[in-house]
Design an enzyme around this catalytic site. Structure first.
Site, mmCIF file in Angstrom:
data_model
loop_
_atom_site.group_PDB
_atom_site.id
_atom_site.type_symbol
_atom_site.label_atom_id
_atom_site.label_comp_id
_atom_site.label_asym_id
_atom_site.label_seq_id
_atom_site.Cartn_x
_atom_site.Cartn_y
_atom_site.Cartn_z
ATOM 1 N N THR A 15 0.820 -1.226 0.000
ATOM 2 C CA THR A 15 0.000 0.000 0.000
ATOM 3 C C THR A 15 0.847 1.266 0.000
ATOM 4 O OG1 THR A 15 -0.066 -0.176 2.402
ATOM 5 C CG2 THR A 15 -1.984 -1.030 1.194
ATOM 6 N N ARG A 43 -3.059 -2.087 9.609
ATOM 7 C CA ARG A 43 -3.754 -0.810 9.335
ATOM 8 C C ARG A 43 -4.468 -0.826 7.994
ATOM 9 N NH1 ARG A 43 1.160 0.975 11.513
ATOM 10 N NH2 ARG A 43 2.149 0.803 9.472
ATOM 11 N N SER A 44 -3.875 -1.466 7.008
ATOM 12 C CA SER A 44 -4.478 -1.381 5.666
ATOM 13 C C SER A 44 -4.983 -2.733 5.168
ATOM 14 C CB SER A 44 -3.501 -0.763 4.675
ATOM 15 O OG SER A 44 -2.301 -1.469 4.693
ATOM 16 N N CYS A 132 17.622 4.794 -3.727
ATOM 17 C CA CYS A 132 17.271 5.353 -5.052
ATOM 18 C C CYS A 132 18.341 6.300 -5.588
ATOM 19 C CB CYS A 132 15.921 6.063 -4.984
ATOM 20 S SG CYS A 132 15.659 6.984 -3.481
ATOM 21 N N GLN A 159 16.377 15.699 -3.984
ATOM 22 C CA GLN A 159 15.516 14.520 -3.899
ATOM 23 C C GLN A 159 14.048 14.885 -3.706
ATOM 24 O OE1 GLN A 159 19.119 12.189 -1.682
ATOM 25 N NE2 GLN A 159 17.145 11.172 -1.498
ATOM 26 N N LYS A 223 24.947 6.218 2.969
ATOM 27 C CA LYS A 223 24.458 5.112 2.128
ATOM 28 C C LYS A 223 24.970 5.285 0.705
ATOM 29 C CE LYS A 223 20.000 4.779 4.474
ATOM 30 N NZ LYS A 223 18.565 5.110 4.334
ATOM 31 N N ARG A 245 16.548 17.666 0.184
ATOM 32 C CA ARG A 245 15.133 17.448 -0.191
ATOM 33 C C ARG A 245 14.593 18.707 -0.845
ATOM 34 N NH1 ARG A 245 13.381 12.654 -0.333
ATOM 35 N NH2 ARG A 245 13.744 12.228 1.860
ATOM 36 N N HIS A 252 14.335 12.211 -8.681
ATOM 37 C CA HIS A 252 15.524 12.724 -7.991
ATOM 38 C C HIS A 252 16.512 13.254 -9.041
ATOM 39 C CE1 HIS A 252 14.018 11.070 -4.383
ATOM 40 N NE2 HIS A 252 14.980 10.237 -4.038
HETATM 41 P P1 NAP Z 1 5.256 4.397 2.646
HETATM 42 O O1 NAP Z 1 4.572 5.079 1.516
HETATM 43 O O2 NAP Z 1 5.189 5.003 3.991
HETATM 44 O O3 NAP Z 1 4.685 2.874 2.733
HETATM 45 C C1 NAP Z 1 5.091 1.985 3.733
HETATM 46 C C2 NAP Z 1 4.525 0.611 3.455
HETATM 47 O O4 NAP Z 1 5.041 -0.313 4.394
HETATM 48 C C3 NAP Z 1 3.011 0.548 3.600
HETATM 49 O O5 NAP Z 1 2.499 -0.438 2.738
HETATM 50 C C4 NAP Z 1 2.848 0.101 5.044
HETATM 51 O O6 NAP Z 1 1.632 -0.556 5.283
HETATM 52 C C5 NAP Z 1 3.970 -0.910 5.129
HETATM 53 N N1 NAP Z 1 4.399 -1.154 6.493
HETATM 54 C C6 NAP Z 1 4.923 -0.278 7.358
HETATM 55 N N2 NAP Z 1 5.226 -0.890 8.516
HETATM 56 C C7 NAP Z 1 4.874 -2.192 8.374
HETATM 57 C C8 NAP Z 1 4.924 -3.328 9.211
HETATM 58 N N3 NAP Z 1 5.412 -3.264 10.458
HETATM 59 N N4 NAP Z 1 4.473 -4.502 8.735
HETATM 60 C C9 NAP Z 1 3.979 -4.593 7.478
HETATM 61 N N5 NAP Z 1 3.896 -3.547 6.640
HETATM 62 C C10 NAP Z 1 4.343 -2.359 7.080
HETATM 63 O O7 NAP Z 1 6.787 4.201 2.353
HETATM 64 P P2 NAP Z 1 7.549 3.946 0.954
HETATM 65 O O8 NAP Z 1 8.023 5.231 0.418
HETATM 66 O O9 NAP Z 1 6.715 3.078 0.089
HETATM 67 O O10 NAP Z 1 8.836 3.203 1.461
HETATM 68 C C11 NAP Z 1 8.782 1.959 2.129
HETATM 69 C C12 NAP Z 1 10.197 1.498 2.412
HETATM 70 O O11 NAP Z 1 10.838 1.250 1.166
HETATM 71 C C13 NAP Z 1 11.085 2.537 3.106
HETATM 72 O O12 NAP Z 1 10.940 2.489 4.499
HETATM 73 C C14 NAP Z 1 12.447 2.121 2.649
HETATM 74 O O13 NAP Z 1 12.958 1.098 3.464
HETATM 75 C C15 NAP Z 1 12.190 1.609 1.268
HETATM 76 N N6 NAP Z 1 12.472 2.651 0.276
HETATM 77 C C16 NAP Z 1 13.537 2.493 -0.461
HETATM 78 C C17 NAP Z 1 13.841 3.432 -1.397
HETATM 79 C C18 NAP Z 1 15.051 3.274 -2.186
HETATM 80 O O14 NAP Z 1 15.768 4.226 -2.228
HETATM 81 N N7 NAP Z 1 15.291 2.147 -2.813
HETATM 82 C C19 NAP Z 1 13.082 4.543 -1.609
HETATM 83 C C20 NAP Z 1 11.969 4.696 -0.833
HETATM 84 C C21 NAP Z 1 11.675 3.724 0.113
HETATM 85 P P3 NAP Z 1 0.314 0.196 5.874
HETATM 86 O O15 NAP Z 1 -0.396 0.785 4.686
HETATM 87 O O16 NAP Z 1 -0.428 -0.919 6.490
HETATM 88 O O17 NAP Z 1 0.794 1.222 6.839
HETATM 89 O O1 3JN Z 2 14.554 9.861 0.930
HETATM 90 C C1 3JN Z 2 14.725 9.354 -0.177
HETATM 91 O O2 3JN Z 2 14.632 10.015 -1.224
HETATM 92 C C2 3JN Z 2 15.060 7.914 -0.286
HETATM 93 C C3 3JN Z 2 14.725 7.223 0.976
HETATM 94 C C4 3JN Z 2 14.962 5.964 1.190
HETATM 95 C C5 3JN Z 2 14.648 5.353 2.459
HETATM 96 C C6 3JN Z 2 13.622 5.871 3.252
HETATM 97 C C7 3JN Z 2 13.343 5.303 4.487
HETATM 98 C C8 3JN Z 2 14.072 4.240 4.936
HETATM 99 C C9 3JN Z 2 15.364 4.250 2.896
HETATM 100 C C10 3JN Z 2 16.407 3.654 2.007
HETATM 101 O O3 3JN Z 2 16.016 3.053 1.015
HETATM 102 O O4 3JN Z 2 17.596 3.760 2.273
HETATM 103 C C11 3JN Z 2 15.079 3.708 4.143
HETATM 104 C C12 3JN Z 2 15.848 2.560 4.683
HETATM 105 O O5 3JN Z 2 15.475 1.446 4.388
HETATM 106 O O6 3JN Z 2 16.799 2.764 5.430
#
Ligand code: NAP
Ligand code: 3JN
Length: 347
Positions: A15, A43-44, A132, A159, A223, A245, A252
Site C-alpha cells: 500500500t 492498518r491497511s 534510489c 531529492q 548510504k 530534499r 531525484h
Molecule cells: P510508505 O509510503 O510510507 O509505505 C510503507 C509501506 O510499508 C506501507 O504499505 C505500510 O503498510 C507498510 N508497512 C509499514 N510498517 C509495516 C509493518 N510493520 N508490517 C507490514 N507492513 C508495514 O513508504 P515507501 O516510500 O513506500 O517506502 C517503504 C520502504 O521502502 C522505506 O521504508 C524504505 O525502506 C524503502 N524505500 C527504499 C527506497 C530506495 O531508495 N530504494 C526509496 C523509498 C523507500 P500500511 O499501509 O499498512 O501502513
Molecule cells: O529519501 C529518499 O529520497 C530515499 C529514501 C529511502 C529510504 C527511506 C526510508 C528508509 C530508505 C532507504 O532506502 O535507504 C530507508 C531505509 O530502508 O533505510
C-alpha cells in the site's frame, strides 16, 4: 487471484508509495506471476488494489504469509524487513529487499542489474535493492569507470518528497494548498518523520535526508558512499555526497563532479553513456536540452545532461542526472532484479 503459469509472488508494503509502483511494474513488465499476495500492516488490511484486471485484497503480514511464495518484493521499511525476511527465506522464498537493512552485509548481493547483475550468482535467499539516489548514480558512473576509470566522485542530490513515502507527498500537497489560501500548516513529516523538529518543504529546500552522523554527514549521504563502492566493486573510491530534499513530487536529480583516471573529451564521454543500457543522454546546450524531474516521472531510464569539462582540473567532468526515484531507484530496479533472477534460475 487465480493461478497462471509463473511465480508465486508477494509484495510486502504493497500500500506504500514504492509498493504500489512494484505492483504496477510487475504488471507493466508482464512478469510471469502465477499468484500475487499483497501484504502490509494490519492498518491497511482489506484495502483493494488493482492488478491485471482484478482487485486484490491486501492482507496483514503474518508467519504464514510466505508459505508457497517463490519471490517476495519487500518495501515496508528496515524493521519490517528485519522481522519478515528471515521468515520468508526460511519458507523457501527469495526476497528482494528495498530497505537498507541488509544492503551492506557481505553475503547479500546489492544489485543494479545493468551494472553488477553478475553478483546475483551468489545469494542465500536475500537480495538487496540500493537506495534510489545510489541506483541512478551508479548507472552513470559504471560506463565512465569501464572506459576511463574513476578517481573521485562528489555528488549533490535534489531529492523528491516521494522518496520519503506517501505521508511526505501528502505533506507537500497540503502545504502548497495552504500557501495558495494564504494559510500555513504545521510540518510533521519532513525532513525526518521521527525527528523532534520538522520544517516546511513547500517553497523550501532542506539540506537533510535521514539522521545526522557524528561527523556531520547524514545516513543518506553515507548510504550513497557505501552502496556506490559496493555496487561498483570499488571499495576505495572516494565518494562524497550532500543530500537535499526539494519540493518535487517525483524524480531525484543529482549534480555530479567526477575526476576520471584518464582525461577524456566530452563527445567520448557522451558516447560511453549513450552505449550503456537504460541510460539516456539528453544534452544539448544549443537547443537548451537537459533532463528535469517532470520530464522523467513515469520513465524507467536514467537521464544524463549538462555534461562539461571542469575549467581547472583536466580529468574533472560535471554532469546532471535525473531519474524517477519510485521506479529506477526502487520498484523497477526490484522487478529488474526479479527478471535477472528468474532468467538465471529458469533461463
Ligand atoms: P510508505 O509510503 O510510507 O509505505 C510503507 C509501506 O510499508 C506501507 O504499505 C505500510 O503498510 C507498510 N508497512 C509499514 N510498517 C509495516 C509493518 N510493520 N508490517 C507490514 N507492513 C508495514 O513508504 P515507501 O516510500 O513506500 O517506502 C517503504 C520502504 O521502502 C522505506 O521504508 C524504505 O525502506 C524503502 N524505500 C527504499 C527506497 C530506495 O531508495 N530504494 C526509496 C523509498 C523507500 P500500511 O499501509 O499498512 O501502513
Ligand atoms: O529519501 C529518499 O529520497 C530515499 C529514501 C529511502 C529510504 C527511506 C526510508 C528508509 C530508505 C532507504 O532506502 O535507504 C530507508 C531505509 O530502508 O533505510
Amino acid at each position: 487471484m487465480e493461478n497462471r503459469a509463473g511465480y508465486h509472488v508477494a509484495v510486502l508494503g504493497a500500500t506504500g508509495a514504492v509498493g504500489r509502483e512494484m505492483v504496477r511494474t510487475l504488471e507493466r513488465h508482464a512478469f510471469p506471476v502465477a499468484s500475487l499476495r499483497l501484504l502490509a500492516s494490519p492498518r491497511s488490511a482489506g484495502t483493494l488494489l488493482p492488478f491485471s484486471g482484478e482487485q486484490l485484497r491486501v492482507e496483514a503480514v503474518n508467519e504464514h504469509s510466505f508459505d508457497g511464495v517463490d519471490l517476495a518484493l519487500f518495501s515496508a521499511g528496515g524493521s519490517a524487513s528485519r522481522q519478515w525476511a528471515p521468515v520468508a527465506v526460511n519458507a523457501g522464498c527469495v526476497v528482494i529487499d528495498n530497505s537498507s537493512a541488509f544492503r551492506m552485509e557481505p553475503d547479500v548481493p546489492l544489485i543494479v542489474p545493468e551494472v553488477n547483475g553478475a553478483d546475483l550468482g551468489h545469494h542465500h535467499g536475500l537480495i538487496a535493492n540500493p537506495n534510489c539516489s545510489t541506483a541512478q548514480l551508479v548507472l552513470a558512473l559504471e560506463p565512465l569507470k569501464q572506459r576511463f576509470g574513476l578517481h573521485r566522485v562528489i555528488v549533490s542530490t535534489y531529492q523528491a518528497v516521494s522518496g520519503s513515502g506517501q505521508r511526505a507527498i501528502d505533506e507537500l500537497e497540503h502545504q502548497l494548498q495552504a500557501w495558495v489560501r494564504g494559510e500555513s500548516v504545521a510540518p510533521a513529516v519532513l525532513p525526518v518523520a521521527d525527528a523532534a523538529v520538522h520544517y516546511p518543504i513547500a517553497l523550501n529546500v532542506l539540506p537533510q535526508i535521514d539522521h545526522f552522523l557524528a561527523d556531520g554527514f547524514t545516513k543518506e549521504e553515507e548510504k550513497m558512499q557505501n552502496e556506490t563502492q559496493k555496487i561498483l566493486h570499488a571499495p576505495r573510491l572516494a565518494v562524497s555526497a550532500t543530500c537535499v530534499r526539494v519540493p518535487v513530487v517525483r524524480g531525484h536529480s543529482e549534480s555530479v563532479y567526477v575526476e576520471l583516471e584518464e582525461p577524456a573529451e566530452i563527445p567520448e564521454i557522451r558516447d560511453a553513456l549513450r552505449a550503456f543500457p537504460t541510460v539516456v543522454v539528453e544534452d544539448d546546450p544549443d537547443e537548451q536540452r537537459y533532463p528535469y524531474p517532470l520530464m522523467c516521472a513515469g520513465r524507467e531510464e536514467t537521464f544524463v545532461g549538462r555534461l562539461r569539462r571542469d575549467r581547472y582540473e583536466e580529468r574533472g567532468i560535471h554532469f546532471w542526472i535525473v531519474s524517477d526515484n519510485l521506479l529506477r531507484g526502487a520498484a523497477s530496479n526490484a522487478v529488474a532484479i526479479a527478471e535477472t533472477w528468474a532468467e538465471a534460475v529458469h533461463g
